[in-house]
Design a protein around this motif. Sequence first.
Motif, short mmCIF file in Angstrom:
data_model
loop_
_atom_site.label_atom_id
_atom_site.label_comp_id
_atom_site.label_asym_id
_atom_site.label_seq_id
_atom_site.Cartn_x
_atom_site.Cartn_y
_atom_site.Cartn_z
N GLY A 47 0.79 -1.22 0.00
CA GLY A 47 0.00 0.00 0.00
C GLY A 47 0.82 1.27 0.00
O GLY A 47 2.04 1.26 0.21
N CYS A 49 0.03 5.77 0.97
CA CYS A 49 -0.92 6.82 1.28
C CYS A 49 -0.96 7.82 0.13
O CYS A 49 0.03 8.01 -0.58
CB CYS A 49 -0.55 7.53 2.58
N THR A 72 -4.33 4.19 0.94
CA THR A 72 -4.85 4.77 2.18
C THR A 72 -4.89 6.29 2.04
O THR A 72 -3.86 6.89 1.70
CB THR A 72 -3.93 4.43 3.38
N SER A 266 1.50 -0.19 8.69
CA SER A 266 0.49 0.73 8.16
C SER A 266 1.00 2.06 7.63
O SER A 266 0.29 2.73 6.87
CB SER A 266 -0.57 1.00 9.24
N THR A 312 2.05 -1.11 4.10
CA THR A 312 1.82 0.21 3.52
C THR A 312 3.00 1.13 3.74
O THR A 312 3.48 1.29 4.87
CB THR A 312 0.55 0.85 4.11
#
Length: 354
Positions: A47, A49, A72, A266, A312
């Motif tokens: 992932g 952002c 994200t 994350s 991520t």
Amino acid sequence: MTLDRRIVLGGGLALAACDRRADAQIPGGQTPVAIPPLRSAAAFPVGVCVQEEQLGDPSLVPLIASQISQVTPEWEMKMEYIVKDDGSFRFEAPDRIAAFAKANGMRLFGHTLIWYAQVPGAFERLDEKRAKFADAYRNYILAVAGRYRGQAVGWDVVNEAVAEDGNGWRDSLWSKKLGKLRHMVLAFQHAREADPDAVLFLNDYNLENLPKKRATFMKLVEALLKAGAPIGGVGTQTHLAADLAPGEITRALKDLASLGLAVHVSEMDVSLTRSRGVLKDRNKLPAGQSRLYAEAAEAFSSLPAAQRFAFTHWGLRDKDSWLKRENPADAPLLFDDAGRPKAAAAAWIGGLRA
């Protein structure tokens, strides 16, 4: 040019761009390298952002499209964007990010529903009556998580709940109005009500370099589960300094995986300017950065497959990083300002296990 057309046209341009070798030096004394796409190298979702305004960048969009399988929103699914001063909601930016993910066949991850650091004025002005506040709290979570039901694969339901020193949980408007543990239990229950299928996460940072905070985080997960919160995963942000000692990431991920829940790295980045002075020779920081990216990839890919929710990166190009905005000398990500893969990207791929 419409959004959908830009997305589709951009997707096919990046592979060649990412495979080019270049002679120019990049921050930290590293040289661009050739790598396969991150998403094809990993056996789990990879992932990044994004911000809504970045979807108009003709050089970034194809890079994301070629490298990434999960998106994200960096900040535009947070209360600071969604809750207007009069208490109404706006969704233009997160809707556009969701449309970008859908058009490119990417997963959408929601970030974040409840965060101690964000307190919209509309909530602060609510009547002191607990029931009215509780209704508004539930309505917000249902509106946001429910809007992306069926698309969002998961949510950071509660973000950064543990005190920095590891001594208990943070105070917030939410804890004062609804109870320290209860406001978190309610958040998870409301999120489950809004979306029965999304994986629901407790997310925090400094879990790698502060063992006491990690232990408190894990105890909080256990307390929430015991109280009936439908937690499905734990998120470790993994914002690191390049001189973090070897083995810390591996220990943290093993500990978190011992809870038996899905694990999400994350928000990973590795700062070259936030080092704590452990490495006296600053010229060694880029090598430390690469080592940490390799260790994170190896440690995460060594977890049971069912627990590897996603990995991520908190941005792809250095120039898009929040750390770069904080300190222009930093270069914390896998790609340089021009979108060329760095040694850190090759190290991350090299750390992956089949």
